[in-house]
Design an enzyme around this catalytic site. Structure first.
Site, PDB file in Angstrom:
ATOM      1  N   SER A 100       0.740  -1.242  -0.062  1.00  0.00           N
ATOM      2  CA  SER A 100       0.011  -0.065  -0.020  1.00  0.00           C
ATOM      3  C   SER A 100       0.689   1.295   0.021  1.00  0.00           C
ATOM      4  O   SER A 100       0.566   2.192  -0.664  1.00  0.00           O
ATOM      5  CB  SER A 100      -1.017  -0.092   1.154  1.00  0.00           C
ATOM      6  OG  SER A 100      -0.165  -0.016   2.460  1.00  0.00           O
ATOM      7  N   ASP A 111       1.687   0.315   8.544  1.00  0.00           N
ATOM      8  CA  ASP A 111       3.044  -0.332   8.406  1.00  0.00           C
ATOM      9  C   ASP A 111       3.350   0.181   6.885  1.00  0.00           C
ATOM     10  O   ASP A 111       2.833   0.305   6.190  1.00  0.00           O
ATOM     11  CB  ASP A 111       3.180  -1.597   9.037  1.00  0.00           C
ATOM     12  CG  ASP A 111       2.537  -2.727   8.107  1.00  0.00           C
ATOM     13  OD1 ASP A 111       1.624  -2.243   7.066  1.00  0.00           O
ATOM     14  OD2 ASP A 111       2.524  -3.986   8.231  1.00  0.00           O
ATOM     15  N   ASP A 113       5.799  -2.091   4.134  1.00  0.00           N
ATOM     16  CA  ASP A 113       6.387  -3.282   3.380  1.00  0.00           C
ATOM     17  C   ASP A 113       7.519  -2.943   2.837  1.00  0.00           C
ATOM     18  O   ASP A 113       7.500  -2.103   1.624  1.00  0.00           O
ATOM     19  CB  ASP A 113       5.199  -3.978   2.616  1.00  0.00           C
ATOM     20  CG  ASP A 113       4.045  -4.713   3.236  1.00  0.00           C
ATOM     21  OD1 ASP A 113       4.275  -5.197   4.401  1.00  0.00           O
ATOM     22  OD2 ASP A 113       2.923  -4.301   2.995  1.00  0.00           O
ATOM     23  N   TYR A 235     -12.590  -7.980   3.285  1.00  0.00           N
ATOM     24  CA  TYR A 235     -11.138  -7.438   3.143  1.00  0.00           C
ATOM     25  C   TYR A 235     -10.378  -8.350   3.945  1.00  0.00           C
ATOM     26  O   TYR A 235     -10.016  -8.127   5.299  1.00  0.00           O
ATOM     27  CB  TYR A 235     -10.903  -5.846   3.695  1.00  0.00           C
ATOM     28  CG  TYR A 235      -9.254  -5.564   3.251  1.00  0.00           C
ATOM     29  CD1 TYR A 235      -9.294  -4.496   2.133  1.00  0.00           C
ATOM     30  CD2 TYR A 235      -8.298  -5.956   3.815  1.00  0.00           C
ATOM     31  CE1 TYR A 235      -8.069  -4.087   1.772  1.00  0.00           C
ATOM     32  CE2 TYR A 235      -6.919  -5.286   3.562  1.00  0.00           C
ATOM     33  CZ  TYR A 235      -6.861  -4.373   2.480  1.00  0.00           C
ATOM     34  OH  TYR A 235      -5.880  -4.196   1.914  1.00  0.00           O
TER      35      TYR A 235
END
Length: 657
Positions: A100, A111, A113, A235
């Site tokens: 994202s 967070d 990635d 989701y």
């Protein structure tokens, strides 16, 4: 990717052709479309989907520090491995982001990635040893932990308050230049499978961004769709719905089909396209290409297992994979209904009959179904509980699959949100999490009643979890799973009142129902899918495993055996068709039941309801033989002394004429 041209109206410059087909529409946005897009942004702001400038700059600063840290570490490793000074000065190393954050759709507090890319002389063991140890000394690093044996190995930590999941890939290169592009397939040559998996996230994310015609329109649309999916409870890749990369690919495909549309139009077209999509036809952003690296790719012509995927969405980077292999019959049905509902809501919005906020209204999951399975995971310490619920949640889709295969179940709908156990339903010192699975039972014609046994479905799931925990040495004393069948009216025993109370219907909804339009439409929100009458309060129970008895007929529920009234402790074993008790004993038993009815009359309870419930329970009870009474212990797993809870769920459903 094939790039073709389409002639624009009015003799404008030709436009690049995105995707595997031509666009559906090249129409440019109208002024009203821009107005609807602004209203869409305003409707999303209260949900915290947009990050402010300060937080964005903080993330950039943290990633810059991390990138410098990686280069410094790689230079130190190179020196330890006796590389010449001239090589050390240009050995490089780089941090790439994906997910994202890389797509530009991360929310406040999300967070990051990230991937650490190193040259060929840096081993994976170096990353999980020397890098990890060096990180420990860094004052800005908190909550540092390594998961080296994961499918995609990762180091997790907080860097100056930002949560980061850091993967590692060792490339077959002498040095890592700052302008390295990971999209080329040749970069995968001579890599081990763990490095290929680690690179996959970056390669897929970069390919998605490359394949959309307008990145800003894509990003805003994806923010809206992700918010909608989270609010509507669909989701979760782990539980069989869609994860972030899958939603991104569906939005990207919509952008390819409507390359000039703005976000408000794209959200509407998203629902239009995927409410009519003929699954299991795959969603592809580009034509798959074979790079001759002999890596396994998704191809139902070659791989028989790929033919059973229900909702394939194929990643655009080699090796192409289906990102939705967890989708089940139930989750696909639920998502298909949600696409249709999204289309109807966006139709209303673009006609000026509703606001964008309506799209993000959550469904009342706890009013949808008449029957629920409550799955409870408990542990005696907080640390054990966090480990335990992670494992249990990763296996819930196994339980959903078991329930779907039951011949009397039409749909099993798991709510992705977990809930803490109520104080009344747990030991004082236990840490408890609960998941709820809505069940729809199949209606069988020409059958008065059916006895349904879910014991085997539940137990094969719990055995799977216990064995997995035992195999990885996670299982500790106090870790338990229990499954319970409850009716909608019993949910208040497990959840706060605001979650289970029925929402008042608006005047518009009442008018629609009185006109007969929406009341006849079969949907997941309608009781037409589950015609059982909710007329009693079945009591679930625990028992040791036994071979599942074959259900006999079908479906509407009237009571839940064993419904334990005062006299149920007597050792009768009556069944609906044939009674094993003597006629005299049945008469005596019925008389005692009617005595209890008279007592209930005098106590002021609901006589019609209780009389029916107790009489049917006592006369037609389906009591377990004494050898099947609950047993607190179990030999599984044999290597531990942990108590393994065995669950038996049996219920009788009655069809009312």
């Amino acid at each position: 990717m094939k790039e073709m041209s389409s002639t624009m109206p009015g003799g404008q410059q030709p436009q690049k052709h995105y995707g595997i087909t031509s666009a559906i529409s090249l129409a440019p946005p109208r002024e009203i479309d821009n107005q609807y897009t602004k209203k869409l942004c305003d409707a999303m702001k209260p949900f915290g989907v947009f990050e402010d400038e300060e937080e964005l700059n903080h993330r950039l600063a943290v990633l810059g520090k991390l990138n410098n840290f990686v280069k410094e570490w790689i230079a130190e490793i190179s020196e330890l491995k006796n590389l010449p000074p001239s090589a050390i000065s240009c050995v490089g190393g780089k941090i790439f982001t994906f997910g994202s954050y890389r797509l530009g759709v991360h929310t406040k507090g999300a967070d990051i990635d990230a991937l650490c890319v190193a040259p060929r002389h840096v081993e994976r063991s170096d990353f999980f040893q020397s890098f990890f140890e060096k990180f420990k000394q860094h004052e800005e690093i908190k909550d540092l932990r390594a998961v080296e044996d994961a499918f995609v190995p990762v180091i997790k930590f907080k860097f100056d308050g930002i949560e980061i999941d850091l993967l590692f890939a060792r490339l077959a290169l002498q040095s890592i230049p700052d302008n390295l592009d990971l999209r080329g397939d040749s970069i995968l040559r001579n890599l081990d499978i763990r490095c290929i998996r680690s690179l996959n996230g970056c390669r897929v994310t970069d390919e998605i961004l490359y394949l959309v015609p307008n990145k800003e329109n894509f990003r805003l649309t994806l923010r809206a769709i992700k918010l909608w999916a989270k609010r509507r409870g669909i989701y979760s890749n782990m539980l069989g719905f869609l994860g972030g990369v899958s939603w991104a690919m569906l939005v990207a495909r919509t952008c390819q089909l409507y390359p000039n549309a703005v976000a408000a139009t794209l959200v509407h077209k998203f629902f239009l396209v995927f409410s009519k999509w003929e699954w299991p036809n795959p969603v592809l952003l580009k034509q798959p290409e074979d790079s001759n690296l002999n890596l396994p790719v998704w191809d139902p012509r070659v791989n028989p297992s790929d033919r059973y995927h229900l909702m394939p969405i194929i990643t655009p980077a080699y090796p192409q994979q289906n990102s939705t292999y967890n989708v089940s019959t139930s989750t696909r049905t639920i998502m298909s209904e949600e696409f249709k509902y999204g289309l109807s809501v966006t139709d209303e919005i673009l006609q000026g009959k509703a606001e964008w906020s309506k799209l993000f209204e959550p469904p009342n999951f706890f009013q949808k179904y008449k029957h629920y399975i409550v799955l409870t995971a408990s542990a005696s310490t907080e640390e054990n509980h966090l480990e335990w619920i992670g494992l249990v949640e990763s296996k819930i889709r196994v339980l959903v699959g078991n329930l779907e295969r039951n011949e009397y179940i039409t749909l099993a709908h798991v709510n992705p949100q977990s809930f803490p156990g109520s104080k009344e339903n747990r030991n004082e010192n236990d840490f408890v999490s609960m998941w709820f699975i809505g069940i729809i039972f199949k209606k069988v014609e020409n059958a008065e009643s059916v006895n349904i046994d879910l014991t085997y479905d539940i137990q094969s799931f719990t055995d799977t979890v216990y064995r997995q925990a035992n195999n990885i040495n996670m299982l500790k004393d106090g870790m338990k799973i229990e499954a319970t069948h409850v009716k909608k009216k019993q949910l208040h025993q497990y959840l706060p009142p605001e979650l289970v109370q029925k929402k008042k219907r608006s005047i518009a909804e009442l008018n629609r129902s009185s006109n007969g339009g929406s009341s006849k439409r079969i949907s997941l929100d309608s009781s037409h899918l589950d015609s059982s009458r909710d007329t009693d309060s079945g009591t679930p129970f625990s028992s040791p495993s036994s071979k599942p008895s074959k259900p006999t007929s079908d479906t509407e529920d009237r009571w839940d055996p064993p419904l334990r009234c005062t006299f149920h402790q007597m050792h009768f074993n009556c069944v609906t068709v044939k009674c094993r008790c003597s006629i005299l004993m049945q008469i005596l038993f019925s008389f005692l039941c009617f005595c209890q009815i008279l007592i209930l009359f005098t106590m002021g309870s609901n006589p019609q309801y209780d009389a029916e419930r107790i009489f049917l329970c006592c006369v037609f009870c389906s009591r377990l033989p004494s050898m099947e009474l609950p047993d607190a212990s179990s030999p599984l797993p044999a290597s531990t002394s942990c108590r393994v809870v065995k669950n038996s769920i049996k219920l009788a459903l009655n069809r009312h004429k």
